[in-house]
Write an enzyme that holds these catalytic residues in place. Sequence first.
Site, mmCIF file in Angstrom:
data_model
loop_
_atom_site.group_PDB
_atom_site.id
_atom_site.type_symbol
_atom_site.label_atom_id
_atom_site.label_comp_id
_atom_site.label_asym_id
_atom_site.label_seq_id
_atom_site.Cartn_x
_atom_site.Cartn_y
_atom_site.Cartn_z
ATOM 1 C CE1 TYR A 122 53.415 14.751 46.932
ATOM 2 C CE2 TYR A 122 55.569 14.946 45.927
ATOM 3 C CZ TYR A 122 54.207 14.721 45.821
ATOM 4 O OH TYR A 122 53.647 14.475 44.593
ATOM 5 C CG HIS B 164 50.962 19.160 43.634
ATOM 6 N ND1 HIS B 164 51.718 18.979 44.770
ATOM 7 C CD2 HIS B 164 50.447 17.931 43.342
ATOM 8 C CE1 HIS B 164 51.650 17.710 45.142
ATOM 9 N NE2 HIS B 164 50.881 17.056 44.291
HETATM 10 P P1 NAD Z 1 54.220 4.477 44.459
HETATM 11 O O1 NAD Z 1 53.181 3.762 43.710
HETATM 12 O O2 NAD Z 1 55.519 4.752 43.789
HETATM 13 O O3 NAD Z 1 54.446 3.696 45.844
HETATM 14 C C1 NAD Z 1 55.366 4.137 46.800
HETATM 15 C C2 NAD Z 1 55.468 3.107 47.923
HETATM 16 O O4 NAD Z 1 56.055 1.915 47.405
HETATM 17 C C3 NAD Z 1 56.384 3.567 49.058
HETATM 18 O O5 NAD Z 1 55.868 3.078 50.278
HETATM 19 C C4 NAD Z 1 57.705 2.904 48.724
HETATM 20 O O6 NAD Z 1 58.494 2.700 49.872
HETATM 21 C C5 NAD Z 1 57.232 1.598 48.138
HETATM 22 N N1 NAD Z 1 58.196 0.964 47.211
HETATM 23 C C6 NAD Z 1 59.032 1.537 46.315
HETATM 24 N N2 NAD Z 1 59.744 0.588 45.656
HETATM 25 C C7 NAD Z 1 59.337 -0.613 46.164
HETATM 26 C C8 NAD Z 1 59.695 -1.957 45.893
HETATM 27 N N3 NAD Z 1 60.620 -2.284 44.988
HETATM 28 N N4 NAD Z 1 59.069 -2.939 46.603
HETATM 29 C C9 NAD Z 1 58.123 -2.655 47.512
HETATM 30 N N5 NAD Z 1 57.734 -1.397 47.822
HETATM 31 C C10 NAD Z 1 58.347 -0.378 47.142
HETATM 32 O O7 NAD Z 1 53.535 5.849 44.950
HETATM 33 P P2 NAD Z 1 54.001 7.328 45.067
HETATM 34 O O8 NAD Z 1 55.239 7.476 45.899
HETATM 35 O O9 NAD Z 1 52.793 8.089 45.474
HETATM 36 O O10 NAD Z 1 54.309 7.782 43.585
HETATM 37 C C11 NAD Z 1 55.608 7.998 43.121
HETATM 38 C C12 NAD Z 1 55.976 9.468 43.092
HETATM 39 O O11 NAD Z 1 55.211 10.120 42.072
HETATM 40 C C13 NAD Z 1 55.694 10.273 44.359
HETATM 41 O O12 NAD Z 1 56.710 10.099 45.317
HETATM 42 C C14 NAD Z 1 55.607 11.669 43.799
HETATM 43 O O13 NAD Z 1 56.904 12.191 43.584
HETATM 44 C C15 NAD Z 1 54.917 11.440 42.456
HETATM 45 N N6 NAD Z 1 53.448 11.621 42.534
HETATM 46 C C16 NAD Z 1 52.925 12.820 42.163
HETATM 47 C C17 NAD Z 1 51.574 13.046 42.265
HETATM 48 C C18 NAD Z 1 51.015 14.387 41.857
HETATM 49 O O14 NAD Z 1 51.758 15.236 41.403
HETATM 50 N N7 NAD Z 1 49.742 14.622 42.001
HETATM 51 C C19 NAD Z 1 50.723 12.055 42.748
HETATM 52 C C20 NAD Z 1 51.266 10.818 43.095
HETATM 53 C C21 NAD Z 1 52.633 10.622 42.980
#
Ligand code: NAD
Length: 325
Positions: free
Chosen positions: A71, A134
Site C-alpha cells: 500500500y 498477500h
Molecule cells: P473499501 O471498500 O473499504 O473503500 C475504501 C474507500 O471508501 C476509501 O476511499 C475511503 O475513504 C472510503 N470510505 C470509507 N468510509 C466511508 C464512508 N463512511 N463514506 C464514504 N466513503 C467512505 O476498500 P478498501 O480500502 O480497498 O478495503 C478496506 C481495507 O481492506 C484496505 O484498506 C485493506 O487494508 C484491506 N484490503 C486487503 C486486500 C488484500 O489483502 N488483497 C484487498 C482489498 C482490501
Amino acid sequence: MGDGENLSQATQRDTMSYRRLGKTDLNVSLIGFGASPLGNAFGPTDPAEGKLAVHMAIDSGINYFDVSPYYGLTLAETRLGEALAGKRDRVVLATKCGRYGVEEFGFSAKRVADSLDESLKRLKTDYVDILQAHDVEFGNVQQIIDETIPAMRKLQEKGKARYIGITGYPLKTLVRIAEAVPVDSILTYCRYNLMITDMDEALTPVAKKHGIGLINASGLHMGVLTERGAPDWHPAPPEVKEAGRLAAAFCKEQGVDLAGLALRFCFDHPYVASTLVGMSSRRHVEDNLDLMGTMTNRELEEQVRTLFAPVANRVWPSGRPENSD
Ligand code: NAD
C-alpha cells in the site's frame, strides 16, 4: 490509567463488538481499520489527518488494523507505524508479505523473512499479530503451500508474527490453499457486500469447517458503494460502477447514505470476525462508528440489492489465469 480515561474507554467499548478470530486468541473489533488509504490508494490523503483518524479509531474501540508493504509502496506502513507509536499494545496489527507492486511479487522463504523484518521497522514494533501472504493468486500456488506458508510458520516460531494467514480475490485459490495447509486467517475482498455474496457459497463454509478466522474487506466494493464512486484503477467492469452510481443517487433521494447501508449489511454477517473499511479521515471513522448503534434498514437494503440484480455476483479476473475464479 486515570479513572476518567478508564470510564471513557469502557463507555466507548460498549458500543463496539468484538469477535474471536477463528481459533486464535485475538478478539478483533467488528469494524477493522483498513490502512491502504493512508498510502494514498484512493487519492492523496493528509498524513496529519490520517494519524488523527488512527487515534480516534483506537480511542473508540477499533482495535484491528490491516496494512501491507504494497500500500503506497511502503508509505501506508510507515504512516501507520508513526500513528501507532505508544499505542501498539492497544491494537491487533496485521500486515502482509509477497506483494510489493502492481506486478511485483516475491513469495520465496527468504523474501518473506526479509519482508517481515522491513515491515517491523516501518511499523516500529518487534512483532505483528497476523502476517498474511498477500494476493496469493499472483503466486505459484504450490510454492505458497510448500514454501511460503512454512516460512511464515518459522517466523511465527521466532515470535515475529503471532499468527499467519492468506489474502486474495479468487475464492477457489484461497480454498485450495486452506484445504492443503493450515492457516489461521483468510482475508478476501469484494466478495461479500451489497453487490456480491459468493464468499458465503465458496469460502465461509471452508473457514467454518477448519475454524479459520474470516476477514471481509472492501465492504464498499473499493469505493463503488460510495457517493464519490470508484477510483480510476478499479478493476470492475463499467456496468458495475454505473450500478453503484445509480444506487448512490437512489439512496440520496431516500435521505440515506449508500456507504452506511453497505457497511451495515457487512457488519451483520454472522461469521466474519472483522469487516475492514479503508479509512484515512476522522469523518469516515466517525460515520462508520455511528453505524454500530443503528438498525439495519432491510427494506432499503432489499431495494438496492434488487437494483444490483443485473450485476450481482459479477467477478473480474485477478492473478494468474490458472488461479482466477
Ligand atoms: P473499501 O471498500 O473499504 O473503500 C475504501 C474507500 O471508501 C476509501 O476511499 C475511503 O475513504 C472510503 N470510505 C470509507 N468510509 C466511508 C464512508 N463512511 N463514506 C464514504 N466513503 C467512505 O476498500 P478498501 O480500502 O480497498 O478495503 C478496506 C481495507 O481492506 C484496505 O484498506 C485493506 O487494508 C484491506 N484490503 C486487503 C486486500 C488484500 O489483502 N488483497 C484487498 C482489498 C482490501
